[in-house]
Design a protein around this motif. Structure first.
Motif, PDB file in Angstrom:
ATOM      1  N   MET A 106      29.881  43.877  35.996  1.00  8.41           N
ATOM      2  CA  MET A 106      30.301  43.185  36.524  1.00  8.41           C
ATOM      3  C   MET A 106      31.515  43.674  38.148  1.00  8.41           C
ATOM      4  SD  MET A 106      29.533  40.805  34.641  1.00  8.41           S
ATOM      5  CE  MET A 106      30.477  39.914  35.084  1.00  8.41           C
ATOM      6  N   GLY A 107      31.965  43.316  38.800  1.00 13.70           N
ATOM      7  CA  GLY A 107      32.090  43.087  39.472  1.00 13.70           C
ATOM      8  C   GLY A 107      33.165  41.587  40.598  1.00 13.70           C
ATOM      9  N   TRP A 108      34.514  43.056  41.255  1.00 21.10           N
ATOM     10  CA  TRP A 108      35.420  41.938  41.599  1.00 21.10           C
ATOM     11  C   TRP A 108      35.541  41.789  43.213  1.00 21.10           C
ATOM     12  CZ3 TRP A 108      37.560  37.710  39.326  1.00 21.10           C
ATOM     13  CH2 TRP A 108      38.051  37.732  37.683  1.00 21.10           C
ATOM     14  N   PHE A 109      35.264  41.339  43.729  1.00 19.72           N
ATOM     15  CA  PHE A 109      35.289  40.791  45.472  1.00 19.72           C
ATOM     16  C   PHE A 109      36.496  39.630  45.096  1.00 19.72           C
ATOM     17  CE2 PHE A 109      31.157  43.187  45.745  1.00 19.72           C
ATOM     18  CZ  PHE A 109      30.476  42.747  44.464  1.00 19.72           C
ATOM     19  N   ARG A 110      36.555  40.398  46.977  1.00 17.86           N
ATOM     20  CA  ARG A 110      37.934  39.297  47.379  1.00 17.86           C
ATOM     21  C   ARG A 110      37.820  38.670  49.340  1.00 17.86           C
ATOM     22  NH1 ARG A 110      43.348  43.940  47.189  1.00 17.86           N
ATOM     23  NH2 ARG A 110      42.673  44.663  48.650  1.00 17.86           N
ATOM     24  N   GLN A 111      38.280  38.004  48.775  1.00 18.68           N
ATOM     25  CA  GLN A 111      38.332  37.643  50.911  1.00 18.68           C
ATOM     26  C   GLN A 111      39.403  36.794  51.201  1.00 18.68           C
ATOM     27  OE1 GLN A 111      34.589  34.751  51.703  1.00 18.68           O
ATOM     28  NE2 GLN A 111      34.875  35.684  54.119  1.00 18.68           N
ATOM     29  N   ALA A 112      40.181  36.901  51.919  1.00 15.26           N
ATOM     30  CA  ALA A 112      41.071  36.873  52.611  1.00 15.26           C
ATOM     31  C   ALA A 112      40.742  36.265  53.448  1.00 15.26           C
ATOM     32  CB  ALA A 112      41.880  38.109  53.508  1.00 15.26           C
ATOM     33  N   PRO A 113      41.141  35.262  54.649  1.00 14.81           N
ATOM     34  CA  PRO A 113      41.301  34.319  55.631  1.00 14.81           C
ATOM     35  C   PRO A 113      41.146  35.304  56.893  1.00 14.81           C
ATOM     36  CG  PRO A 113      42.950  33.391  54.271  1.00 14.81           C
ATOM     37  CD  PRO A 113      42.846  34.885  53.977  1.00 14.81           C
TER      38      PRO A 113
ATOM     39  N   GLY B 112      34.309  44.297  48.282  1.00 15.60           N
ATOM     40  CA  GLY B 112      34.803  44.756  46.909  1.00 15.60           C
ATOM     41  C   GLY B 112      35.992  45.502  46.331  1.00 15.60           C
ATOM     42  N   VAL B 113      36.309  45.372  45.266  1.00 19.27           N
ATOM     43  CA  VAL B 113      37.819  45.674  45.341  1.00 19.27           C
ATOM     44  C   VAL B 113      37.743  46.616  43.373  1.00 19.27           C
ATOM     45  CG1 VAL B 113      40.115  44.915  44.008  1.00 19.27           C
ATOM     46  CG2 VAL B 113      38.556  43.032  45.474  1.00 19.27           C
ATOM     47  N   SER B 114      36.650  46.338  42.659  1.00 20.28           N
ATOM     48  CA  SER B 114      36.253  47.318  41.518  1.00 20.28           C
ATOM     49  C   SER B 114      34.902  46.733  40.849  1.00 20.28           C
ATOM     50  CB  SER B 114      37.031  46.710  40.758  1.00 20.28           C
ATOM     51  OG  SER B 114      37.804  47.925  39.524  1.00 20.28           O
TER      52      SER B 114
ATOM     53  N   TYR C 116      34.889  51.190  39.043  1.00 26.64           N
ATOM     54  CA  TYR C 116      34.998  52.221  40.069  1.00 26.64           C
ATOM     55  C   TYR C 116      36.229  51.109  40.790  1.00 26.64           C
ATOM     56  CZ  TYR C 116      31.005  54.461  38.955  1.00 26.64           C
ATOM     57  OH  TYR C 116      30.153  55.474  38.335  1.00 26.64           O
ATOM     58  N   TYR C 117      36.971  52.083  42.028  1.00 22.12           N
ATOM     59  CA  TYR C 117      37.901  51.095  42.157  1.00 22.12           C
ATOM     60  C   TYR C 117      37.985  51.219  44.658  1.00 22.12           C
ATOM     61  CZ  TYR C 117      39.829  50.508  37.787  1.00 22.12           C
ATOM     62  OH  TYR C 117      39.697  50.013  36.958  1.00 22.12           O
TER      63      TYR C 117
ATOM     64  N   ASP D 110      39.670  52.207  47.285  1.00 22.98           N
ATOM     65  CA  ASP D 110      40.164  53.028  47.928  1.00 22.98           C
ATOM     66  C   ASP D 110      42.500  51.896  47.834  1.00 22.98           C
ATOM     67  OD1 ASP D 110      39.266  55.108  49.520  1.00 22.98           O
ATOM     68  OD2 ASP D 110      39.403  55.275  47.969  1.00 22.98           O
ATOM     69  N   SER D 111      42.545  50.930  48.399  1.00 23.60           N
ATOM     70  CA  SER D 111      43.373  50.162  48.438  1.00 23.60           C
ATOM     71  C   SER D 111      44.061  49.587  47.218  1.00 23.60           C
ATOM     72  CB  SER D 111      43.116  48.734  49.416  1.00 23.60           C
ATOM     73  OG  SER D 111      41.881  47.863  48.512  1.00 23.60           O
ATOM     74  N   VAL D 112      43.103  49.650  46.083  1.00 24.22           N
ATOM     75  CA  VAL D 112      43.731  49.184  45.031  1.00 24.22           C
ATOM     76  C   VAL D 112      43.731  49.581  43.758  1.00 24.22           C
ATOM     77  CG1 VAL D 112      42.851  46.980  45.607  1.00 24.22           C
ATOM     78  CG2 VAL D 112      41.611  48.382  43.684  1.00 24.22           C
ATOM     79  N   LYS D 113      43.575  51.429  44.465  1.00 24.50           N
ATOM     80  CA  LYS D 113      43.431  52.383  43.083  1.00 24.50           C
ATOM     81  C   LYS D 113      44.953  52.830  43.269  1.00 24.50           C
ATOM     82  CE  LYS D 113      40.163  55.233  44.282  1.00 24.50           C
ATOM     83  NZ  LYS D 113      39.157  55.798  44.645  1.00 24.50           N
ATOM     84  N   GLY D 114      44.879  52.967  41.459  1.00 27.23           N
ATOM     85  CA  GLY D 114      46.610  53.241  40.998  1.00 27.23           C
ATOM     86  C   GLY D 114      47.442  51.913  40.499  1.00 27.23           C
ATOM     87  N   ARG D 115      46.569  50.897  41.311  1.00 26.37           N
ATOM     88  CA  ARG D 115      48.002  48.936  40.851  1.00 26.37           C
ATOM     89  C   ARG D 115      46.328  48.410  40.066  1.00 26.37           C
ATOM     90  NH1 ARG D 115      48.570  46.199  45.168  1.00 26.37           N
ATOM     91  NH2 ARG D 115      47.072  46.871  45.896  1.00 26.37           N
ATOM     92  N   PHE D 116      45.615  48.507  40.293  1.00 30.63           N
ATOM     93  CA  PHE D 116      44.787  47.455  39.436  1.00 30.63           C
ATOM     94  C   PHE D 116      43.149  48.157  38.196  1.00 30.63           C
ATOM     95  CE2 PHE D 116      43.888  44.232  43.613  1.00 30.63           C
ATOM     96  CZ  PHE D 116      45.489  44.280  42.968  1.00 30.63           C
ATOM     97  N   THR D 117      43.356  47.338  37.478  1.00 27.90           N
ATOM     98  CA  THR D 117      42.995  47.664  36.268  1.00 27.90           C
ATOM     99  C   THR D 117      42.058  46.756  35.868  1.00 27.90           C
ATOM    100  OG1 THR D 117      44.686  49.167  35.313  1.00 27.90           O
ATOM    101  CG2 THR D 117      42.641  49.357  33.955  1.00 27.90           C
TER     102      THR D 117
END
Length: 124
Positions: free
Chosen positions: A34-41, A47-49, A59-60, A62-69
């Motif tokens: 399972m993966g989380w992705f995001r798209q900004a305007p 890919g996020v995680s 896996y994360y 780099d932009s979210v490592k340490g903040r997202f779980t």
């Protein structure tokens, strides 16, 4: 019929937290990475995680490592993303995706199923 449904998005101030959920039905959840992705305007989806189907390795970006779980509850067919210390640059539509026996190194097109997304907006 497979359904993938995200929830938990919303508006939060910078530094705040949100927990996203993604519930999948119509598939054998245990078999799916399972993966989380995001798209900004105005930006491409990224890919996020990701969490693997076997062993639960996570896996994360780099932009979210340490903040997202990322985590999963196979008994509930549910994927989670705990997001802490949110920043305005985390503002995006967040998508959940499922790939059968995936490795977390797959391209987006290799994912089998996608949700419709949940909006996360972080104000400064």
């Amino acid at each position: 019929q497979v359904q993938v449904v995200e929830s938990g998005g919303g508006l939060v101030q910078a530094g705040g937290s949100l927990r996203l959920s993604c519930t999948a039905s119509g598939l054998t959840f245990d078999d799916y990475t399972m993966g989380w992705f995001r798209q900004a305007p105005g930006k491409e989806r990224e890919g996020v995680s990701c969490i693997r189907w076997s062993g639960g390795s996570a896996y994360y970006a780099d932009s979210v490592k340490g903040r997202f779980t990322i985590s999963r509850d196979n008994a509930k067919n549910t994927l989670y993303l705990q997001m802490n210390s949110l920043k305005p640059e985390d503002t995006a539509m967040y998508y959940c995706a499922a790939e059968r026996y995936g490795t977390c190194y797959s391209e987006e097109y290799e994912y089998d199923y996608w949700g419709q997304g949940t909006q996360v907006t972080v104000s400064s």
